[in-house]
Motif scaffolding. Structure first.
Motif, PDB file in Angstrom:
ATOM      1  N   ARG A  73       0.805  -1.208   0.000  1.00 23.30           N
ATOM      2  CA  ARG A  73       0.000   0.000   0.000  1.00 23.30           C
ATOM      3  C   ARG A  73       0.844   1.267   0.000  1.00 23.30           C
ATOM      4  N   PHE A  98     -13.453   2.043  -1.346  1.00 23.94           N
ATOM      5  CA  PHE A  98     -12.648   1.430  -0.281  1.00 23.94           C
ATOM      6  C   PHE A  98     -11.281   2.091  -0.143  1.00 23.94           C
ATOM      7  N   GLY A  99     -10.579   2.226  -1.253  1.00 21.13           N
ATOM      8  CA  GLY A  99      -9.238   2.796  -1.197  1.00 21.13           C
ATOM      9  C   GLY A  99      -9.224   4.208  -0.639  1.00 21.13           C
ATOM     10  N   LEU A 100     -10.272   4.958  -0.970  1.00 22.20           N
ATOM     11  CA  LEU A 100     -10.340   6.336  -0.481  1.00 22.20           C
ATOM     12  C   LEU A 100     -10.611   6.367   1.022  1.00 22.20           C
ATOM     13  N   ARG A 101     -11.407   5.402   1.495  1.00 23.93           N
ATOM     14  CA  ARG A 101     -11.661   5.322   2.938  1.00 23.93           C
ATOM     15  C   ARG A 101     -10.370   5.015   3.666  1.00 23.93           C
ATOM     16  N   MET A 102      -9.547   4.175   3.068  1.00 25.41           N
ATOM     17  CA  MET A 102      -8.289   3.817   3.712  1.00 25.41           C
ATOM     18  C   MET A 102      -7.368   5.011   3.837  1.00 25.41           C
ATOM     19  N   LYS A 103      -7.554   5.965   2.931  1.00 30.17           N
ATOM     20  CA  LYS A 103      -6.711   7.154   3.005  1.00 30.17           C
ATOM     21  C   LYS A 103      -7.400   8.288   3.769  1.00 30.17           C
ATOM     22  N   MET A 105     -10.167   9.881   3.335  1.00 33.35           N
ATOM     23  CA  MET A 105     -10.748  10.987   2.581  1.00 33.35           C
ATOM     24  C   MET A 105     -12.152  11.233   3.130  1.00 33.35           C
ATOM     25  N   ARG A 146     -12.275   0.573  -8.993  1.00 29.66           N
ATOM     26  CA  ARG A 146     -11.776   0.544  -7.627  1.00 29.66           C
ATOM     27  C   ARG A 146     -10.305   0.939  -7.581  1.00 29.66           C
ATOM     28  N   THR A 147      -9.576   0.531  -8.614  1.00 27.15           N
ATOM     29  CA  THR A 147      -8.159   0.867  -8.664  1.00 27.15           C
ATOM     30  C   THR A 147      -7.944   2.311  -9.111  1.00 27.15           C
ATOM     31  N   THR A 150      -8.045   5.644  -6.726  1.00 30.11           N
ATOM     32  CA  THR A 150      -7.000   6.092  -5.803  1.00 30.11           C
ATOM     33  C   THR A 150      -5.850   6.781  -6.533  1.00 30.11           C
TER      34      THR A 150
END
Lengths: 363, 293, 334
Positions: A73, A98-103, A105, A146-147, A150
């Motif tokens: 990541r 999902f990826g944005l939540r992980m960052k 945002m 999804r990819t 981000t």
């Protein structure tokens, strides 16, 4: 900027060396395709770049920085998997964001970004559905979204189209191409399908048994294969490879194999006598009923395909000699009939016993 | 003499139904007897010839045992009225807590074994076999150790022991479910920025929810019915239902069949209901890798 | 729609252009992160072992070498007696009998469970009408609490009780076996209870094993003319070896450890007819209060069980490996 370098990269699983000494430099914005038969190490190499496998030796550098010990990541990469790998228990929207939540945002910004990408990949109508309600092609597009969302600097794609049927494959292939043109990011794409490689790549990396065999543009791979493996792998129907021997008959060398005997062109005059393999692609074999040509062979099978006709000849060996004729002109040829074949001398290749190209191609 | 397919089928069916029905009778009769005895008035508890169906059926056994209504005249012993209910509460708390701990930590361990190989296959089998050592060999020092720690006769003490003894099962069962989650889904989460812990709790565990429930219920059955450890560790403050039954039997000189049966039914029925709910998963829980999936 | 390309996140960088996502954490070393994660997962197991299992085992060892009874007060006052305790265990005839009884009980009840379970599984593995109902009835015995089994048995097995009554009715004989009071029968009674209680276990896993056998080889054998008998022995049984091994091993080990049913029903009697190892150890420790002798005995039994367990692990792993290779081939070809 995302310049990726693989420096002397290797990976062994116990006693098995899956990847050996791979050296490759990928420029920012390139579409690079790793291609080869299954087990050649292309997927392992990709997974090492992603960070899911630890290299046994060598380095992976992104923008000059060694990233061997970085978590996936933290490498700024995005990855699309062969089986789309969507989260089955979340909605499409939840998958994409999902990826944005992980960052971390904030929700408003996330929603905007998701809507933007959904438009780009045309899945807006699917956002509130579950992955199980999406078809194969739709699922793969959700995976792309999804990819994308981000904004990774590099996209890794692991045989993303293998699980789709032929029609969808072509559709999504065009989609990948379009995305690459639009985003101008680096794409590293793994496939075993040489047609995909030829159509999508800026540069092709041919791999076999863990090693890089040849790196070049599609044109180079096609016209200047470095050995018989590469020559055989690319092109459909595959190149005719005749194993026989070269003999010196006075001045010019001649090639003999089964029923075929012909003089080699001027440029090959330094060819040493001995066992060798002659290569010529089916589309470069001229067919004539008029008696002109280098060799005469009886027809074994005729396959009219509509756009072309394939003719299979008996060259005195197990493997048939294939020639392609445009249209249906030769479709009525009967089995057993002798046809004269002419070989375009500019398209002949000679490969040594070890497979390496000795003559042919650009020189 | 070659038999036709239908002849053979008929004979096979007769044999099959015969044998299966015989065993069904054997399997079911004791349960039936327990339930019917619980409804029998006291003069039918052990009469000759035996009474197979209570006549008339009565609820007095249940009322007496579970709710303390009335005394049993012959031995002049009335079990302290609310005791079985207290034991029921204890059993519930102890069983659910230890099972929850077991499944939680067991599934985390199973994840580690499945994805990171934190335990080798040999160790996994050793872990399973650990459970097979008879608990009897450690109960004496365990009770001394517990008394030194103040854990004797406490719910916590029993919860801890049950957690330890059921952990191997929890690991084995949940591992088989985790193995079925495709790794690519986890990798997708990882490369999108999820930490390992988040991947486990937000992606992997939710996907095996039904497996976790089945494991939970399976281990619940084990902890609910455990006898020896409960016998040693509990004294007066805490009792679980199996011990309660045993105490009841001991103090009433064991002839109060109807009441005992009422108590037994109360202990057993919840278990049976749970077992029947998860019956499809029982095979998986017992297979330990020996059955192809 | 051009999108700006973000730079590789570096530990010290902050924001950037509106399109660039800032890194949300410092980049960590992957090898270190993996190691930490693995350790954290193992921690509860290690803690349980270190704080519960190991002290208990050490304490047990201590007691087996020191003479201590409850009346002595503090543990540390116990005197060191070397191997005396172990000697008294090995010279104890009663212990020897207990070992024999346990082995007989375990062997008998395991075989009983196995034979019954296999027969039931075989009859049930092809679906038929009423199949689901039978399945439900068959698993019920396993869902009873062992103590309940013994007390129910007490209610049923008395001399003039229903069991004798039913058997008399079915066979026409006057069946009056003293299940509960005849010392020659007592151990058999417990074994029969054990078989009743645990046949569902072997039944379930053998059924699962039978169901997992692929149909094609069997159908091929049928067409080639093999009788059901031959198919059974040459096709099904070999493929069932792993589950059979599992059923036998697990049941045997659990039967060696059986306590509740035996104790609740007989307390070791009548006489010493049902003094199996767990019962004898229990009596030594909790009735005769010979803690040290009980400790030594426990250790001996534990070592015996560990030996059996190691053999069991070896057998099971071998079966698992053969199962894996069998089906790996299939997966590779498929």
């Amino acid at each position: 900027m995302a310049r990726i370098e693989l420096v002397n990269l290797s990976k062994s699983f116990g006693a098995v060396a899956a990847v050996k000494n791979v050296d490759l430099a990928i420029e920012d914005g390139e579409f690079v395709v790793l291609v080869g038969p299954s087990g050649c190490g292309k997927t392992t190499t990709l997974r090492m770049v992603a960070g899911f496998e630890d290299p046994s030796g060598g380095e992976i550098r992104i923008d000059g920085r060694v990233v061997n010990d970085l978590e996936p990541r933290d490498r700024g990469l995005g990855m699309v998997f062969q089986t789309h790998a969507l989260f089955p228990h979340k909605t499409v929207r939840q998958n994409v964001e999902f990826g944005l939540r992980m960052k971390n945002m904030p929700p408003a910004a996330r929603a905007a970004r998701v809507a933007e990408v959904a438009e780009l990949v045309r899945i807006t109508h699917l956002l509130d559905k579950m992955p199980s309600q999406c078809s194969g092609g739709e699922s793969q597009r959700v995976a792309l979204a999804r990819t994308l969302v981000t904004h990774p600097s590099t996209f890794l794609l692991d045989e993303p189209l293998s699980s789709l049927d032929a029609k969808l494959r072509r559709e999504l292939r065009a989609e990948c191409d379009r995305l690459h043109q639009t985003l101008k990011r680096t794409f590293i794409y793994v496939t075993h399908d040489q047609e995909e490689a030829m159509t999508l790549a800026d540069r092709i990396v041919v791999m076999r048994a863990g090693e890089v065999v040849q790196i070049g543009s599609p044109m180079e791979i096609y016209s200047d294969p470095v050995n018989s493996f590469v020559a055989d792998f690319f092109g459909s129907p595959s190149m005719n490879l005749l194993s026989g021997e070269i003999a010196q008959d006075g001045g010019l060398p001649r090639f003999r194999a089964g029923r075929i005997e012909l003089a080699l062109p001027e440029r090959f005059k330094a060819a040493k006598p001995g066992a060798a393999t002659l290569g010529i692609r089916p589309e470069h074999v001229g067919l004539g009923r008029d008696g002109k040509g280098d060799v005469e062979l009886p027809v074994r099978l005729v396959e009219p395909l509509g756009r072309d006709t394939l003719l299979y000849f008996d060259a005195g060996s197990e493997r048939a000699f294939v020639a392609v004729s445009e249209g249906l002109a030769m479709a009525d040829v009967s089995v057993g009939a002798p046809i004269r074949l002419s070989f375009d001398p500019r398209r002949l290749y000679v490969f040594g016993t070890d497979g390496r190209r000795i003559f042919g191609g650009a020189g | 003499m070659a038999m036709t397919k239908s002849q053979r089928r008929r004979i096979a069916a007769v044999v099959r139904y015969g044998v299966l029905s015989l065993w069904a009778l054997v399997a079911f009769f004791p349960i039936y007897w327990m339930v019917s005895t619980s409804f029998k008035p006291d003069n039918q508890w052990f009469s000759w010839p035996p009474v197979y169906f209570p006549d008339p059926p009565t609820l007095s056994n249940y009322l007496n045992v579970w709710f303390g209504a009335g005394q049993y005249d012959v031995t002049q012993y009335a079990i302290s009225s609310q005791k079985p209910l207290v034991s029921l509460w204890n059993s519930t708390v102890i069983a659910t807590t230890s099972t929850f701990l077991s499944v939680l930590f067991g599934s985390l361990l199973a994840y580690g074994v499945s994805r990171y190989r934190i335990l080798s296959e040999a160790r996994m089998f050793q872990l399973l076999m650990l459970r097979m050592i008879p608990p009897i060999v450690v109960v004496a020092p365990l009770s001394l150790y517990y008394s030194a720690l103040g854990l004797l006769d406490s719910r916590t003490g029993l919860i801890l022991v049950y957690f330890l003894t059921t952990l191997p099962y929890a690991v084995w069962m949940t591992k088989s479910f985790i193995d079925e989650v495709p790794r690519e889904v986890e990798q997708a989460a990882e490369i999108l920025g999820a930490s390992r812990w988040r991947t486990v709790f937000e992606i992997v565990l939710p996907l095996i929810r039904s497996g976790l429930v089945a494991t939970f219920l399976f281990i619940l059955i084990l902890t609910w019915s455990e006898y020896l450890l409960a016998l040693i560790i509990t004294k007066t403050q805490v009792t679980t239902l199996p011990i309660e039954l045993s105490k009841y039997q001991g103090t009433t000189e064991g002839r109060v069949y109807g009441r005992q049966a009422a108590l037994a039914v109360g202990i057993t029925i919840p278990l049976m209901i749970v077992g029947l709910i998860i019956r499809k998963h029982l095979a998986r829980g017992f297979s330990f890798g020996m059955v192809r999936r | 729609m051009p999108v700006a390309s973000p730079s590789l996140p570096s530990p010290a960088s902050g924001g950037g252009s509106a399109d660039v996502l800032p890194p949300s954490r410092r980049a960590v070393s992957r090898t270190r992160a993996v190691r930490q994660f693995k350790l954290t997962l193992l921690l509860p197991l290690i803690a349980l072992f270190a704080f519960v299992l190991v002290p208990v085992l050490l304490l047990q060892l201590y007691f087996s070498f020191h003479q201590w009874t409850v009346y002595l007060g503090s543990w540390w006052d116990a005197e060191f007696v070397g191997f005396d305790m172990f000697e008294s265990v090995f010279t104890d005839a009663r212990f020897g009998w207990a070992v024999l009884r346990s082995l007989a009980f375990a062997t008998g009840s395991t075989l009983g469970c196995f034979v019954c379970g296999f027969a039931l599984a075989y009859l049930m593995h092809k679906p038929f009408r009423g199949h689901a109902l039978y399945y439900i009835v068959f698993i019920l015995p396993m869902l009873t609490v062992p103590v309940v089994v013994s007390y129910t048995a007490e209610m049923m097995l008395y001399r003039n009780g229903p069991v004798n009554g039913i058997i008399s009715a079915l066979t026409g004989l006057d069946f009056q076996v003293s299940w509960l009071t005849d010392p020659n029968i007592a151990l058999v009674t417990v074994a029969l209870l054990e078989i009743w209680n645990w046949t569902p276990f072997t039944f379930i896993i053998l059924l699962a094993g039978l169901a997992a056998i692929p149909k094609e080889p069997i159908e091929a054998a049928e067409i080639l003319g093999a009788s059901n008998w031959r198919i059974f022995w040459e096709v099904q049984v070999p493929l069932l070896r792993p589950v059979i091994m599992l059923a036998l091993v697990l049941r045997f080990l659990e039967a060696m450890a059986e306590f509740p049913k035996t104790w609740a029903l007989f307390q070791g009697g009548p006489g010493s007819a049902t003094e199996t190892l767990p019962v004898y150890i229990f009596m030594t420790t909790w009735q005769y209060f010979e803690i040290s002798k009980g400790a030594a005995m426990s250790y001996v039994v534990m070592l015996l069980m560990i030996a059996i367990v190691l053999v069991a692990i070896h057998l099971l792993r071998r079966e698992k490996r053969s199962l894996d290779t069998m089906y790996a081939q299939e997966a590779a070809e498929g």
